[in-house]
Design a protein around this motif. Structure first.
Motif, PDB file in Angstrom:
ATOM      1  N   ARG A 145    -107.058 -49.642  -6.970  1.00 17.23           N
ATOM      2  CA  ARG A 145    -106.421 -50.479  -5.943  1.00 17.23           C
ATOM      3  C   ARG A 145    -105.479 -51.492  -6.606  1.00 17.23           C
ATOM      4  O   ARG A 145    -105.910 -52.232  -7.512  1.00 17.23           O
ATOM      5  CB  ARG A 145    -107.470 -51.237  -5.130  1.00 17.23           C
ATOM      6  N   ARG A 147    -103.336 -54.789  -6.396  1.00 14.68           N
ATOM      7  CA  ARG A 147    -103.204 -56.030  -5.622  1.00 14.68           C
ATOM      8  C   ARG A 147    -101.721 -56.304  -5.352  1.00 14.68           C
ATOM      9  O   ARG A 147    -100.881 -55.982  -6.201  1.00 14.68           O
ATOM     10  CB  ARG A 147    -103.825 -57.190  -6.429  1.00 14.68           C
ATOM     11  N   PRO A 148    -101.388 -56.889  -4.194  1.00 18.36           N
ATOM     12  CA  PRO A 148     -99.976 -57.244  -3.964  1.00 18.36           C
ATOM     13  C   PRO A 148     -99.543 -58.373  -4.905  1.00 18.36           C
ATOM     14  O   PRO A 148    -100.394 -59.158  -5.338  1.00 18.36           O
ATOM     15  CB  PRO A 148     -99.947 -57.705  -2.507  1.00 18.36           C
ATOM     16  N   GLN A 229    -109.438 -56.830 -14.446  1.00 15.35           N
ATOM     17  CA  GLN A 229    -109.274 -58.148 -15.078  1.00 15.35           C
ATOM     18  C   GLN A 229    -109.407 -59.274 -14.046  1.00 15.35           C
ATOM     19  O   GLN A 229    -109.335 -59.015 -12.827  1.00 15.35           O
ATOM     20  CB  GLN A 229    -107.917 -58.233 -15.780  1.00 15.35           C
ATOM     21  N   THR A 230    -109.581 -60.461 -14.513  1.00 16.43           N
ATOM     22  CA  THR A 230    -109.689 -61.623 -13.625  1.00 16.43           C
ATOM     23  C   THR A 230    -108.437 -61.727 -12.748  1.00 16.43           C
ATOM     24  O   THR A 230    -107.316 -61.572 -13.250  1.00 16.43           O
ATOM     25  CB  THR A 230    -109.861 -62.905 -14.480  1.00 16.43           C
ATOM     26  N   GLY A 231    -108.675 -61.944 -11.461  1.00 19.56           N
ATOM     27  CA  GLY A 231    -107.561 -62.116 -10.538  1.00 19.56           C
ATOM     28  C   GLY A 231    -106.960 -60.804 -10.048  1.00 19.56           C
ATOM     29  O   GLY A 231    -105.933 -60.806  -9.364  1.00 19.56           O
ATOM     30  N   SER A 232    -107.589 -59.669 -10.369  1.00 18.69           N
ATOM     31  CA  SER A 232    -106.995 -58.380  -9.971  1.00 18.69           C
ATOM     32  C   SER A 232    -107.398 -57.965  -8.550  1.00 18.69           C
ATOM     33  O   SER A 232    -106.893 -56.975  -8.022  1.00 18.69           O
ATOM     34  CB  SER A 232    -107.393 -57.290 -10.972  1.00 18.69           C
ATOM     35  N   GLY A 233    -108.327 -58.703  -7.948  1.00 14.90           N
ATOM     36  CA  GLY A 233    -108.704 -58.392  -6.552  1.00 14.90           C
ATOM     37  C   GLY A 233    -110.096 -57.792  -6.387  1.00 14.90           C
ATOM     38  O   GLY A 233    -110.389 -57.202  -5.353  1.00 14.90           O
ATOM     39  N   LYS A 234    -110.956 -57.975  -7.368  1.00 14.41           N
ATOM     40  CA  LYS A 234    -112.317 -57.395  -7.278  1.00 14.41           C
ATOM     41  C   LYS A 234    -113.104 -58.053  -6.138  1.00 14.41           C
ATOM     42  O   LYS A 234    -113.666 -57.370  -5.286  1.00 14.41           O
ATOM     43  CB  LYS A 234    -113.095 -57.614  -8.607  1.00 14.41           C
ATOM     44  N   THR A 235    -113.115 -59.393  -6.149  1.00  7.59           N
ATOM     45  CA  THR A 235    -113.890 -60.107  -5.126  1.00  7.59           C
ATOM     46  C   THR A 235    -113.282 -59.862  -3.744  1.00  7.59           C
ATOM     47  O   THR A 235    -114.011 -59.686  -2.762  1.00  7.59           O
ATOM     48  CB  THR A 235    -113.947 -61.622  -5.441  1.00  7.59           C
ATOM     49  N   TYR A 236    -111.956 -59.794  -3.695  1.00  8.45           N
ATOM     50  CA  TYR A 236    -111.298 -59.529  -2.414  1.00  8.45           C
ATOM     51  C   TYR A 236    -111.726 -58.156  -1.893  1.00  8.45           C
ATOM     52  O   TYR A 236    -112.020 -57.983  -0.713  1.00  8.45           O
ATOM     53  CB  TYR A 236    -109.775 -59.592  -2.576  1.00  8.45           C
ATOM     54  N   SER A 349    -115.748 -65.570 -12.596  1.00  5.39           N
ATOM     55  CA  SER A 349    -114.953 -64.497 -13.209  1.00  5.39           C
ATOM     56  C   SER A 349    -115.672 -63.918 -14.414  1.00  5.39           C
ATOM     57  O   SER A 349    -115.365 -62.817 -14.855  1.00  5.39           O
ATOM     58  CB  SER A 349    -113.615 -65.036 -13.704  1.00  5.39           C
TER      59      SER A 349
HETATM   60  N1  LIG Z   1    -105.394 -56.513  -1.639  1.00  6.28           N
HETATM   61  C1  LIG Z   1    -105.169 -57.823  -1.563  1.00  6.28           C
HETATM   62  N2  LIG Z   1    -104.441 -58.296  -0.536  1.00  6.28           N
HETATM   63  C2  LIG Z   1    -104.187 -59.615  -0.425  1.00  6.28           C
HETATM   64  N3  LIG Z   1    -104.651 -60.549  -1.308  1.00  6.28           N
HETATM   65  C3  LIG Z   1    -105.392 -60.124  -2.332  1.00  6.28           C
HETATM   66  C4  LIG Z   1    -105.686 -58.751  -2.528  1.00  6.28           C
HETATM   67  N4  LIG Z   1    -106.435 -58.621  -3.637  1.00  6.28           N
HETATM   68  C5  LIG Z   1    -106.593 -59.867  -4.111  1.00  6.28           C
HETATM   69  N5  LIG Z   1    -105.973 -60.759  -3.344  1.00  6.28           N
HETATM   70  C6  LIG Z   1    -105.896 -62.199  -3.590  1.00  6.28           C
HETATM   71  O1  LIG Z   1    -105.676 -62.389  -4.968  1.00  6.28           O
HETATM   72  C7  LIG Z   1    -106.463 -63.456  -5.484  1.00  6.28           C
HETATM   73  C8  LIG Z   1    -107.364 -62.965  -6.635  1.00  6.28           C
HETATM   74  O2  LIG Z   1    -108.249 -62.002  -6.134  1.00  6.28           O
HETATM   75  P1  LIG Z   1    -109.789 -62.009  -6.466  1.00  6.28           P
HETATM   76  O3  LIG Z   1    -110.360 -63.367  -6.501  1.00  6.28           O
HETATM   77  O4  LIG Z   1    -110.406 -61.049  -5.555  1.00  6.28           O
HETATM   78  O5  LIG Z   1    -109.762 -61.461  -7.933  1.00  6.28           O
HETATM   79  P2  LIG Z   1    -110.985 -61.137  -8.879  1.00  6.28           P
HETATM   80  O6  LIG Z   1    -110.630 -59.933  -9.633  1.00  6.28           O
HETATM   81  O7  LIG Z   1    -112.224 -61.097  -8.115  1.00  6.28           O
HETATM   82  O8  LIG Z   1    -111.020 -62.379  -9.821  1.00  6.28           O
HETATM   83  P3  LIG Z   1    -112.275 -63.002 -10.601  1.00  6.28           P
HETATM   84  O9  LIG Z   1    -112.568 -62.068 -11.697  1.00  6.28           O
HETATM   85  O10 LIG Z   1    -111.772 -64.312 -11.019  1.00  6.28           O
HETATM   86  O11 LIG Z   1    -113.394 -63.087  -9.598  1.00  6.28           O
HETATM   87  C9  LIG Z   1    -107.235 -64.001  -4.340  1.00  6.28           C
HETATM   88  O12 LIG Z   1    -106.555 -65.109  -3.820  1.00  6.28           O
HETATM   89  C10 LIG Z   1    -107.240 -62.880  -3.333  1.00  6.28           C
HETATM   90  O13 LIG Z   1    -107.330 -63.365  -2.019  1.00  6.28           O
END
Ligand SMILES: Nc1ncnc2c1ncn2[C@@H]1O[C@H](COP(=O)(O)OP(=O)(O)OP(=O)(O)O)[C@@H](O)[C@H]1O
Length: 482
Positions: A145, A147-148, A229-236, A349
């Motif tokens: 997936r 992320r945008p 990686q951190t911030g790539s959208g895993k939690t989202y 993270s």
């Molecule tokens: N598919 C998506 N559409 C819109 N926003 C997204 C998407 N994926 C991620 N984001 C946004 O990008 C940011 C980072 O995403 P997220 O916190 O999910 O990353 P992460 O990989 O879980 O980071 P960490 O490892 O720090 O937990 C968040 O603000 C999230 O809302």
């Protein structure tokens, strides 16, 4: 002396006279009494006659009276009798209808029982076919997936062919070393079970996973984890945001599970659900559903029971019966995570969070049981740090994260190669996920990609890791059914 005799004679005479008079009086009275009796008989006899006549008359009156009452009663009873006879005939008719209806109910019951049998057989067949399809798709699947970009638009180095939802290309433009030729472009092409572009909605992503979630209710262990990686959208991807359309895999999976369980209840299935939420940070476990005093937080150990079930000591295992209860627990877990986050910057993270829903189903009427675990994992950021840049705590964290993530890869490939020894115990993460990763499970991995060009290196590493996982074929899963 003679005088005395004369006196006595005189007295005798007078007494005799008195006696005579008395006798006369007595006779007179006796005869009067007889007369009176006669007279009384004469006068009373008609009265006595009258009296007995009166008696008869009274009886007659009474008789006449009863007759009238009887007649009145008869008259008043008549409509009731009529009504009664009408009701009796209605009753007879109703009884007839009741007999017919009872017969109809009996035959309907037979049909329902037959249909229930067919439904159960159909349900078992659906499970078999559904899970055969899942097995054909592979018991370990990888979804990518992207992320945008934060400011929208498309990143140049990531190419997603419109016609192919399974391929992603990372393009790297390199300057010619000699400077004599034009720039060269190096393409890294990866194929996965599915690639979701930046515009893919949470719903679209979940649709693909929902089939696996269904398998969890059918008695298969299911594990879904997000890597990147951190911030790539895993939690989202896993949790998403509060508003409905942005809800991630966990709340959607929970909703699907409870809705499906409700439907299956009509076929005699009863389910019990137990939820737990644990964080693995620096190879130590933390209960995310803990509500006691911070100073009294217990230590946790992973234990394996004789029947190969993995449990965590002192962990909160919460019985849940509906979606809202689970959502409440997720909120509690987030609160627990953010408390730790405040104490340690960016901690979430650098920790893995594991949500587990243990599912036990029983269909008493059919004597069928099933047991499984749905495991949804948000992994720690996978970025590699240069050893020179990380010291102290950071170095320890990095070692722990890299250790557990690379061990995850090792475990998956050992399973794929059917190696006799699988090093589950090399990290807390793989030890905990043992039953969800083993032969009897279906695994889905999300590889989340950050689209920024400065993440190119991490993206390439993530895709390479995911690609290795994708090449793995874990042995055919079988449902934990009894
Ligand atoms: N598919 C998506 N559409 C819109 N926003 C997204 C998407 N994926 C991620 N984001 C946004 O990008 C940011 C980072 O995403 P997220 O916190 O999910 O990353 P992460 O990989 O879980 O980071 P960490 O490892 O720090 O937990 C968040 O603000 C999230 O809302």
């Amino acid at each position: 002396m003679q005088g005395k005799v004369r006196n006595y004679q005189t007295k005798f005479k007078s007494v005799n006279q008195e006696n005579e008079a008395l006798r006369d009086t007595m006779v007179q009275r006796q005869s009067k009494m007889v007369e009176m009796e006669k007279e009384l008989k004469k006068t009373c006899s008609p009265e006595i006659h009258q009296l007995s006549f009166n008696n008869l008359k009274t009886e007659n009156v009474i008789f006449r009276c009863s007759k009238r009452q009887y007649f009145d009663l008869f008259v008043s009873l008549f409509p009731h009798q009529m009504k009664l006879s009408v009701q009796e005939s209605t009753l007879a008719r109703v009884q007839g209808t009741l007999r017919d209806t009872e017969e109809e109910v009996r035959s309907l019951k037979e049909t329902v029982a037959q249909q229930e049998d067919e439904l159960h057989a159909g349900e078992m067949e659906r499970r078999r076919l559904h899970n055969t399809i899942q097995e054909l798709k592979g018991n370990i699947r990888v979804f990518c997936r992207v992320r945008p970009l934060v400011d929208g638009g498309l990143s140049k180095h990531i190419q997603l062919p419109a016609s192919d939802v399974k391929t992603i290309t990372l393009a790297k433009t390199e300057e010619s070393h000699t400077g004599k030729t034009a720039e060269t472009q190096k393409n890294y092409i990866f194929s996965f079970d599915r690639v979701f572009g930046p515009m893919a909605s949470q719903q679209e992503v979940f649709e693909e996973i929902s089939l696996l979630v269904q398998s969890a209710l059918d008695g298969y262990n299911v594990c879904c984890f997000a890597y990147g990686q951190t911030g790539s959208g895993k939690t989202y991807t896993m949790e998403g945001a509060e508003y409905d359309q942005a809800r991630g895999v966990i709340p959607r999976a929970v909703q699907q599970i409870f809705r499906a369980a409700e439907k299956l209840a009509t076929q005699g299935w009863e389910f019990t659900f137990t939820a737990s939420f644990v964080e693995i940070y620096n190879e130590s476990l933390r209960d995310l559903l803990y509500t006691g005093k911070a100073s009294k937080r217990p230590e946790h150990e992973i234990r394996k029971s004789t029947n190969n079930e993995v449990t965590i000591t002192n962990l909160t295992y919460e019985k849940v019966s509906n979606e809202d209860q689970v959502l409440g627990l997720i909120a509690l877990a987030n609160q627990n995570r953010s408390t730790a986050q405040t104490a340690q910057n960016d901690r979430s993270s650098r920790s893995h969070s594991v949500f587990q829903l243990d599912i036990e189903g029983v269909n008493v009427g059919r004597d069928v049981k099933c047991k499984s675990t749905l495991c949804l994992v948000d992994l720690a950021g996978s970025e590699r740090m240069l050893k020179s840049q990380s010291q102290g705590e950071r170095f320890k964290e990095m070692t722990a994260i890299n250790g557990s993530l690379s061990n995850l890869g090792i475990v998956i490939s050992a399973l794929a190669n059917k190696e006799s020894y699988v090093p589950y115990r090399n990290s807390k993460l793989t030890y905990l996920l043992q039953s969800c990763l083993g032969g009897n499970s279906k695994t889905l991995m999300f590889v989340n990609i950050a689209p920024e060009s400065d993440s190119f290196g991490e993206t390439l590493n993530s895709l390479r890791f995911a690609s290795k996982v994708n090449d793995c074929v874990i042995g055919t899963a079988s449902a934990n059914r009894k």
